[in-house]
Enzyme design. Structure first.
Site, short mmCIF file in Angstrom:
data_model
loop_
_atom_site.label_atom_id
_atom_site.label_comp_id
_atom_site.label_asym_id
_atom_site.label_seq_id
_atom_site.Cartn_x
_atom_site.Cartn_y
_atom_site.Cartn_z
N LYS A 113 0.81 -1.10 -0.06
CA LYS A 113 0.01 -0.03 -0.07
C LYS A 113 0.76 1.26 -0.07
O LYS A 113 0.45 2.39 -0.60
CB LYS A 113 -0.99 0.05 1.12
CG LYS A 113 -2.08 -0.83 1.00
CD LYS A 113 -3.29 -0.80 2.20
CE LYS A 113 -4.33 -1.68 1.79
NZ LYS A 113 -5.25 -1.86 2.90
N LYS A 199 -5.14 -10.18 -4.68
CA LYS A 199 -6.37 -10.65 -3.80
C LYS A 199 -7.48 -9.48 -4.40
O LYS A 199 -6.96 -8.36 -4.59
CB LYS A 199 -6.13 -10.47 -2.42
CG LYS A 199 -5.93 -9.19 -1.78
CD LYS A 199 -6.14 -9.23 -0.11
CE LYS A 199 -6.26 -7.93 0.17
NZ LYS A 199 -7.05 -7.47 1.19
N LYS A 202 -11.12 -3.84 -1.72
CA LYS A 202 -12.19 -2.67 -1.78
C LYS A 202 -11.58 -1.54 -2.55
O LYS A 202 -12.07 -0.82 -3.21
CB LYS A 202 -12.52 -2.40 -0.51
CG LYS A 202 -13.65 -3.33 -0.09
CD LYS A 202 -14.16 -2.64 1.37
CE LYS A 202 -13.85 -3.28 2.59
NZ LYS A 202 -12.72 -3.12 3.15
N1 AQP Z 1 -9.69 -11.28 -1.36
C1 AQP Z 1 -9.73 -11.67 -0.14
N2 AQP Z 1 -10.01 -13.08 0.13
C2 AQP Z 1 -10.57 -13.52 1.30
N3 AQP Z 1 -10.69 -12.63 2.32
C3 AQP Z 1 -10.31 -11.60 2.10
N4 AQP Z 1 -10.19 -10.48 3.09
C4 AQP Z 1 -10.22 -9.01 2.44
N5 AQP Z 1 -10.15 -9.47 1.23
C5 AQP Z 1 -10.10 -10.82 0.87
C6 AQP Z 1 -10.85 -10.41 4.48
O1 AQP Z 1 -11.96 -9.67 4.92
C7 AQP Z 1 -11.63 -8.97 6.16
C8 AQP Z 1 -11.86 -7.68 6.39
O2 AQP Z 1 -10.67 -7.04 5.45
P1 AQP Z 1 -10.55 -5.46 5.43
O3 AQP Z 1 -11.43 -4.87 4.39
O4 AQP Z 1 -10.67 -4.96 6.79
O5 AQP Z 1 -9.22 -5.32 4.98
P2 AQP Z 1 -8.48 -5.70 3.85
O6 AQP Z 1 -8.11 -7.10 3.97
O7 AQP Z 1 -7.44 -4.71 3.74
O8 AQP Z 1 -9.55 -5.91 2.64
P3 AQP Z 1 -9.62 -4.94 1.21
O9 AQP Z 1 -10.87 -5.35 0.49
O10 AQP Z 1 -8.37 -5.37 0.52
O11 AQP Z 1 -9.56 -3.46 1.77
P4 AQP Z 1 -8.95 -2.28 1.45
O12 AQP Z 1 -8.87 -2.38 0.03
O13 AQP Z 1 -9.62 -1.24 1.90
O14 AQP Z 1 -7.58 -2.26 2.14
C9 AQP Z 1 -10.29 -9.62 6.79
O15 AQP Z 1 -10.54 -10.55 7.58
C10 AQP Z 1 -9.59 -9.94 5.41
O16 AQP Z 1 -8.78 -11.11 5.74
#
Ligand code: AQP
Length: 218
Positions: A113, A199, A202
């Protein structure tokens, strides 16, 4: 006998996608009858990257509604907004003072990031896993259900708990409970639809890279 405790959350950074659902929330729904569940909207984590305040507030409420729509029962599980409890930030500060910088610099999510933010990268992004440790250890959680991407952060939480226990615990009396990760094989890492090496996320600028759970059926 009291039930073992679970703590988990999702950042309020936008619409929940299939990865969040399969990696996290689906498991919470299944676990809520066997565990004492604490599930939160992680708005303090969301601001580690720039956010519009109005959109952030809307996303926080939308995420709470999504938890309930997906089957989290507020009568059974405790749902809360992270920033409403100053203890999260207070404990994070105490942990900051005992966490070596190089533990944080090793974190893969920070490296990925930080590149996107260039010279403007904030300290909060580096410190994200320390706040996550505070979120978990504050509640004496036994287990933390997460997707595969959070495994390294959870190991850091365990390391911080171990360090506090070594430094401040008396013989055989721990200060902090060391939590166990709970990572399901199925759905632990849902990949982006536009780049199979990344992965689903969001914050990916391409909406075509993910399936949001609020997308219309077509
Ligand atoms: N691609 C994924 N596959 C499986 N599990 C996932 N999680 C996130 N992406 C995947 C799980 O969802 C929970 C919440 O994640 P988060 O939104 O708090 O943070 P993150 O992991 O950083 O998810 P994003 O979508 O990538 O968010 P942004 O883009 O805002 O940083 C966690 O349990 C995570 O493991």
């Amino acid at each position: 006998m009291s039930q073992p405790r679970i703590l988990s959350g999702i950042q309020t950074t936008g619409n929940m996608h299939l990865g969040n659902y399969l990696g996290a929330i689906r498991n919470w729904v299944e676990l809520q009858s066997q565990y004492d569940c604490f599930l939160f909207m992680a708005d303090l984590h969301a601001i580690t990257v720039p956010q519009d305040p109005k959109t952030l507030a809307e996303n926080t409420l939308k995420l709470a509604a999504t938890y309930i729509a997906c089957g989290i029962d507020p009568e059974q599980s405790t749902i809360f907004v992270q920033s409403q409890l100053p203890e999260h930030s207070e404990l994070a500060w105490l942990f900051n003072c005992i966490t070596p910088l190089n533990w944080l610099e090793r974190m893969i999510q920070f490296k990925e990031k930080a590149v996107k933010q260039g010279e403007n990268v904030g300290v909060g992004l580096l410190d994200y896993p320390v706040l996550m440790a505070a979120d978990i250890l504050l509640y004496d959680a036994d287990k933390v259900p997460v997707g595969e991407d959070q495994k390294q952060h959870l190991e850091l939480t365990r390391d911080i708990a171990g360090r506090v226990n070594d430094k401040f615990g008396k013989k055989k009396r721990y200060v902090l409970k060391v939590p166990e990760p709970m990572i399901r094989k199925e759905g632990a890492r849902i990949m982006s639809l536009t780049d199979g090496t990344k992965k689903m996320s969001k914050s990916d600028p391409s909406e075509l890279s993910r399936i949001d759970i609020l997308d219309p059926p077509d």
